[in-house]
Write an enzyme that holds these catalytic residues in place. Structure first.
Site, short mmCIF file in Angstrom:
data_model
loop_
_atom_site.label_atom_id
_atom_site.label_comp_id
_atom_site.label_asym_id
_atom_site.label_seq_id
_atom_site.Cartn_x
_atom_site.Cartn_y
_atom_site.Cartn_z
N TYR A 125 -10.48 -6.07 -5.72
CA TYR A 125 -9.76 -6.14 -7.00
C TYR A 125 -10.48 -7.01 -8.03
O TYR A 125 -9.85 -7.63 -8.87
CB TYR A 125 -8.34 -6.69 -6.75
N HIS B 59 -4.10 -9.35 2.71
CA HIS B 59 -5.50 -9.53 3.06
C HIS B 59 -5.65 -10.77 3.94
O HIS B 59 -4.94 -11.76 3.76
CB HIS B 59 -6.36 -9.67 1.80
N ARG C 92 -0.66 -0.75 -6.91
CA ARG C 92 -1.08 -1.96 -6.18
C ARG C 92 -2.10 -2.75 -7.00
O ARG C 92 -2.03 -3.97 -7.09
CB ARG C 92 -1.66 -1.54 -4.82
N LYS D 133 -2.55 -1.59 8.12
CA LYS D 133 -4.00 -1.40 8.12
C LYS D 133 -4.70 -2.33 9.12
O LYS D 133 -5.60 -1.94 9.85
CB LYS D 133 -4.56 -1.61 6.71
N ARG E 118 0.84 -1.20 0.00
CA ARG E 118 0.00 0.00 0.00
C ARG E 118 0.88 1.25 0.00
O ARG E 118 2.01 1.23 0.48
CB ARG E 118 -0.91 0.02 1.23
#
Length: 393
Positions: free
Chosen positions: A368, A358, A335, A256, A206
């Site tokens: 995505y 993820h 990304r 994140k 990211r």
């Protein structure tokens, strides 16, 4: 001077200027000074109605003055209600409030704000702004009034009664084709952002993770030790390199989510770009001298401080323009491009999810979905293999 009783309070109404003033004594404050609540109006009746409302507010625990506006509530929230938020978040919310909330609703007395006011305001913005932006603006107003509620400045939060309308369609994220990616890499070679672009495109980290990357988290594999060791200790004369993606440009400095922490081996292109970048940064540090602020950041300003996201965006757009693909691109789409290229090469979605940090494949598929072409079309390809394409020929 007329005296009237309103609830348990004794009020006086008297002529003043071109109208009348009403006053209620609230006793004495902690400092020993007399406290009085005043309301003004053109007639005695208007003043009396205002005093009755003021007493109702007092009995409900509402302490806001008659002049306390939406602007006051928003400014109080911006100054007191965002403790612990990152500087970038505070700046963003301030811009949204000063651009959209205060100009439209700021002059309205907070106690006179109605759901209809909020509804009409949001409907006017719906034709100009994306749905996500509308939600952020509406959310800012709701939180500002929520803070005013907590401080007994207003009885209820009318902004909570309104549903955010659907705005315009935002620009969907897109991905570079392999040819475009090669053009961007070539154009980036002359930019101070070269290594940033290479790392982002070839690892899928990211943008906030790239901006927070430290040299201690760039590591080399030492075969005789069978360990990854920082390049700050071991240098770049090794065959394998990796990055620890453990931090981000976020409040608290973490990624994140905790599950976003990961270690990514670097492709040769990225390792070479980082080595060249390290040499250039060392030269820059010498040139800057005492003005250099050493935060151990891989990507930083000319004086060693953290890169600003807007500056990165501007520099990246210069690169995409030089690459001949226009300026309608953002760094986060590197990304997306990583996911697209991985997917095009047949990399399983489970592996892609691990690479981009993820927790599972559902997030990867949702975010995505446009970039996962081979995965989405796998069923059709399989059926074609089983039943053949010639049946309808």
């Amino acid at each position: 001077m007329a005296k009237i009783l309103i609830g348990k309070y004794e009020a006086t109404i008297y002529p003043e200027g071109d109208g009348f003033t009403g006053a209620i004594s609230l006793g004495f404050g902690p400092d020993g000074k007399r406290q009085r609540l005043k309301r003004k109006g053109k007639t005695k009746t208007v003043v009396k109605d205002k005093l009755i409302k003021a007493v109702k507010d007092l009995e409900a625990g509402i302490t806001a003055s008659e002049t306390y506006t939406v602007r006051d509530a928003v400014n109080d929230w911006l100054s007191k209600g965002l403790k612990g938020r990152s500087e970038n978040t505070v700046t963003k919310l301030r811009i949204l409030a000063e651009t959209h909330v205060i100009p439209a609703l700021g002059k309205i007395k907070l106690q006179q704000l109605r759901a209809d006011h909020v509804d009409e305001w949001l409907d006017q913005l719906a034709g100009k702004l994306a749905t996500t932006t509308l939600r952020e603006i509406h959310g800012a107003l709701k939180r500002a009034i929520r803070q005013a509620q907590a401080r007994d400045m207003v009885l209820r939060n009318v902004a909570e009664l309104v549903t955010t309308p659907k705005g315009t369609d935002g620009r969907p994220s897109k991905a570079l084709t392999q040819q475009q990616a090669e053009a961007v890499l070539k154009a980036a070679e002359s930019s101070e952002l070269h290594a940033y672009v290479v790392i982002s495109l070839t690892t899928g980290i990211r943008t906030e993770e790239a901006r927070a990357l430290c040299w201690d988290h760039v590591v080399a594999w030492i075969p005789n030790l069978k360990k990854w060791r920082p390049v700050t200790e071991m240098g770049f004369k090794h065959k394998r390199f990796a990055i620890y993606v453990w931090r981000a440009d976020r409040e608290g400095g973490d990624t994140k989510t905790r599950k976003s922490r990961r270690t990514l081996e670097l492709p040769k292109l990225a390792a070479q770009a980082l080595q060249q970048h390290h040499v250039r940064q060392a030269a820059q540090k010498l040139q800057t001298g005492e003005a250099w602020q050493d935060h151990n950041l891989v990507f930083c300003t000319s004086v060693g401080t953290q890169l600003d996201a807007s500056n990165v965006r501007r520099a990246f757009r210069r690169i995409t323009k030089e690459a001949g693909i226009g300026t309608a691109w953002s760094p986060r789409e590197l990304r997306h491009s990583f996911v697209s290229i991985m997917s095009d090469q047949g990399v399983p979605i489970e592996t892609i999810a691990d690479l981009v940090g993820h927790a599972g494949t559902s997030v990867t598929e949702a975010v995505y979905r446009h970039q996962l072409r081979p995965v989405i079309t796998k069923g059709a390809h399989t059926m074609n293999t089983i039943f053949g394409d010639s049946r309808h020929g």
